[in-house]
Design an enzyme around this catalytic site. Structure first.
Site, mmCIF file in Angstrom:
data_model
loop_
_atom_site.group_PDB
_atom_site.id
_atom_site.type_symbol
_atom_site.label_atom_id
_atom_site.label_comp_id
_atom_site.label_asym_id
_atom_site.label_seq_id
_atom_site.Cartn_x
_atom_site.Cartn_y
_atom_site.Cartn_z
ATOM 1 N N GLN A 97 0.935 -1.123 -0.166
ATOM 2 C CA GLN A 97 -0.031 -0.155 0.060
ATOM 3 C C GLN A 97 0.978 1.335 0.203
ATOM 4 O O GLN A 97 2.013 1.218 0.219
ATOM 5 C CB GLN A 97 -0.931 0.024 1.276
ATOM 6 C CG GLN A 97 -0.206 -0.149 2.430
ATOM 7 C CD GLN A 97 -1.042 -0.308 3.666
ATOM 8 O OE1 GLN A 97 -1.367 0.573 4.514
ATOM 9 N NE2 GLN A 97 -1.663 -1.430 3.930
ATOM 10 N N HIS A 99 0.212 5.867 0.466
ATOM 11 C CA HIS A 99 -0.901 6.804 1.366
ATOM 12 C C HIS A 99 -0.585 8.052 0.629
ATOM 13 O O HIS A 99 0.543 8.430 0.245
ATOM 14 C CB HIS A 99 -0.484 6.863 2.680
ATOM 15 C CG HIS A 99 -0.464 5.723 3.515
ATOM 16 N ND1 HIS A 99 -1.518 5.134 3.581
ATOM 17 C CD2 HIS A 99 0.449 5.053 4.174
ATOM 18 C CE1 HIS A 99 -1.335 4.160 4.394
ATOM 19 N NE2 HIS A 99 0.022 3.930 4.734
ATOM 20 N N GLU A 134 3.650 7.781 7.943
ATOM 21 C CA GLU A 134 3.543 7.074 9.347
ATOM 22 C C GLU A 134 5.020 6.610 9.539
ATOM 23 O O GLU A 134 5.935 6.921 8.414
ATOM 24 C CB GLU A 134 2.814 5.833 8.979
ATOM 25 C CG GLU A 134 3.270 4.904 7.780
ATOM 26 C CD GLU A 134 2.296 3.811 7.577
ATOM 27 O OE1 GLU A 134 2.574 2.736 7.446
ATOM 28 O OE2 GLU A 134 1.065 4.105 7.625
ATOM 29 N N HIS A 263 4.800 0.222 0.376
ATOM 30 C CA HIS A 263 5.298 -0.547 1.593
ATOM 31 C C HIS A 263 4.654 -1.738 2.046
ATOM 32 O O HIS A 263 3.375 -1.559 1.636
ATOM 33 C CB HIS A 263 5.776 0.254 2.766
ATOM 34 C CG HIS A 263 4.426 0.933 3.314
ATOM 35 N ND1 HIS A 263 3.931 2.039 2.822
ATOM 36 C CD2 HIS A 263 3.597 0.819 3.909
ATOM 37 C CE1 HIS A 263 3.020 2.552 3.325
ATOM 38 N NE2 HIS A 263 2.675 1.764 4.215
ATOM 39 N N ARG A 282 -4.230 0.782 -1.883
ATOM 40 C CA ARG A 282 -3.735 -0.648 -2.101
ATOM 41 C C ARG A 282 -3.213 -1.053 -3.360
ATOM 42 O O ARG A 282 -3.671 -0.625 -4.395
ATOM 43 C CB ARG A 282 -4.591 -1.769 -1.712
ATOM 44 C CG ARG A 282 -5.051 -1.401 -0.083
ATOM 45 C CD ARG A 282 -6.039 -2.420 0.500
ATOM 46 N NE ARG A 282 -6.449 -2.381 1.670
ATOM 47 C CZ ARG A 282 -6.968 -1.466 2.518
ATOM 48 N NH1 ARG A 282 -7.881 -0.703 1.513
ATOM 49 N NH2 ARG A 282 -7.259 -1.480 3.546
#
Length: 407
Positions: A97, A99, A134, A263, A282
């Site tokens: 996935q 972001h 993240e 990642h 995804r």
């Protein structure tokens, strides 16, 4: 200072031992436990165990954003706690996935709202208008795929497999070993017709078996492809995984995953901090929706080694993982046993602390004190003063500190 009770997410890829052991519960747990959530996410907010009873942290922040978050944080993030802290325990691989950036998230959210796509619809990409950077810091040895590998190394890997059916794809990258070449090869693989995938993947997996038996240079990479291929037969994400850096983090090491970084976490337990968002694009290794055109809009094909962070000394006993994420900052506090060490956590906006080893005492100048044992956590509102930490007894202690970002 108020203790927290935090929700456990029971996703299928989780561990039956890691989170249960951290929380001092019976091991193994009756079902997989994947994530322990610490924060004010609407889906599973922490409960604050205060002197006046139990309250949702989300409710406390909503009712008193200035007192809980501080004026700067509340103004910057629309009266929301901008980060979510997690303990992540992966027994099996998560989906591949990426972001979106803040601009991509805002545009995508507005577009899907205008199109009338329900926020809980399985085809929805943008469930909120915010970015989701993240960072994951290993508590145990932690395995991951993250970021596109140097294309020259990927060409060497693909050639070492000696699969005739791969030769055409390998040369696509060999003649243009850069971000554009990676985009071309990735796009080709992720859009292959299913019959072509079904014919190609078994040959790739057979070649990986031979490479492992011969103790080849890419043993770890090939073992990973074999594991993913067995778990997700016929999935284009297995091919995409061949383009990524294969990482093994030791405890205390971390990786930062900014917008567009492709990642997948594979195995291990770590402390994860992320922006308080649900936006995921995804790529594969999942039965869930994969929106290829939108994924290609979001992906960053910058390539090379993935930086591993060890934490920069910020104060005695305190190491901070520096990133450019404005939503969060993660620090690790290492305390020697006995009277040998202590650390200070300043009054820097909203703070969540979780003890991951030993026991630690938190004290304020006005005499308030709380003791945390392993697995326990505490909420410090912005209005509360700085806190002095020291280990309880002779054993060393470890604490992770989550705050809003300084950027």
């Amino acid at each position: 200072m108020d203790l927290l009770r935090n929700a456990v997410r029971p996703y299928a890829w989780g561990s039956r031992t890691a989170i249960a052991d951290l929380l001092g519960r019976e091991v193994p747990a009756p079902h997989p436990e994947a994530e322990l959530w610490l924060g004010a996410h609407p889906g599973d907010p922490s409960t604050v165990l205060g002197a006046d009873g139990e309250r949702s942290l989300l409710d406390l922040v909503t009712e008193d954003p200035i007192g809980q978050l501080g004026e700067r944080c509340a103004t910057r993030w629309g009266n929301r706690l901008p980060f979510l802290l997690k303990v992540l325990a992966a027994e099996e691989a998560l989906s591949l996935q990426a972001h979106p950036s803040a601009a991509q998230a805002a545009e995508g959210f507005a577009r899907e709202e205008a199109a009338g796509i329900g926020r809980d619809a399985p085809t929805r990409n943008y469930r909120d208008p915010t970015a989701k950077p993240e960072l994951i810091c290993a508590l145990t040895e932690f395995h991951a795929l993250a970021g596109f590998r140097d294309p020259q190394r990927t060409v060497t890997l693909l050639r070492s497999l000696e699969v005739p059916e791969l030769a055409h794809y390998t040369e696509l990258l060999a003649v243009q070993p850069d971000a554009d070449g990676l985009r071309a090869l990735f796009t080709t693989w992720i859009t292959l017709p299913q019959p072509t995938l079904d014919a190609l993947l078994p040959k790739v997996l057979d070649a990986c078996v031979l490479h492992v038996k011969a103790h080849g240079e890419f043993d770890l990479e090939c073992r990973t492809i074999l594991e993913l291929g067995e778990a997700y037969p016929g999935d284009a994400g297995v091919l995409a995984a061949m383009l990524l850096n294969r990482l093994v983090l030791q405890p205390g090491e971390a990786i930062y995953l900014p917008a567009g970084n492709l990642h997948a976490y594979l195995h291990g337990t770590g402390i994860e901090i992320l922006a308080n968002s649900d936006n995921i694009l995804r790529c594969g290794l999942t039965p869930k929706h994969v929106d290829v055109p939108e994924l290609l809009r979001v992906l960053d094909f910058t390539c090379g080694d993935m930086p591993v962070l060890g934490g920069d000394p910020a104060a005695p006993g305190l190491l901070t993982y520096r990133t450019d994420a404005p939503e969060f900052e993660l620090s690790r506090i290492e305390l020697a046993g006995g009277a040998a060490g202590e650390a200070v956590v300043g009054s820097v906006g909203p703070r969540i602390l979780i003890c991951t080893r030993g026991s630690v005492r938190l004290r304020t100048a006005d005499g308030e004190a709380v003791t945390l044992v392993r697995g326990q956590s505490v909420w410090l509102a912005a209005a509360e003063p700085e806190v002095l930490l020291d280990a309880v007894g002779d054993a060393p202690a470890q604490v992770f500190l989550a705050t809003a970002g300084a950027a």
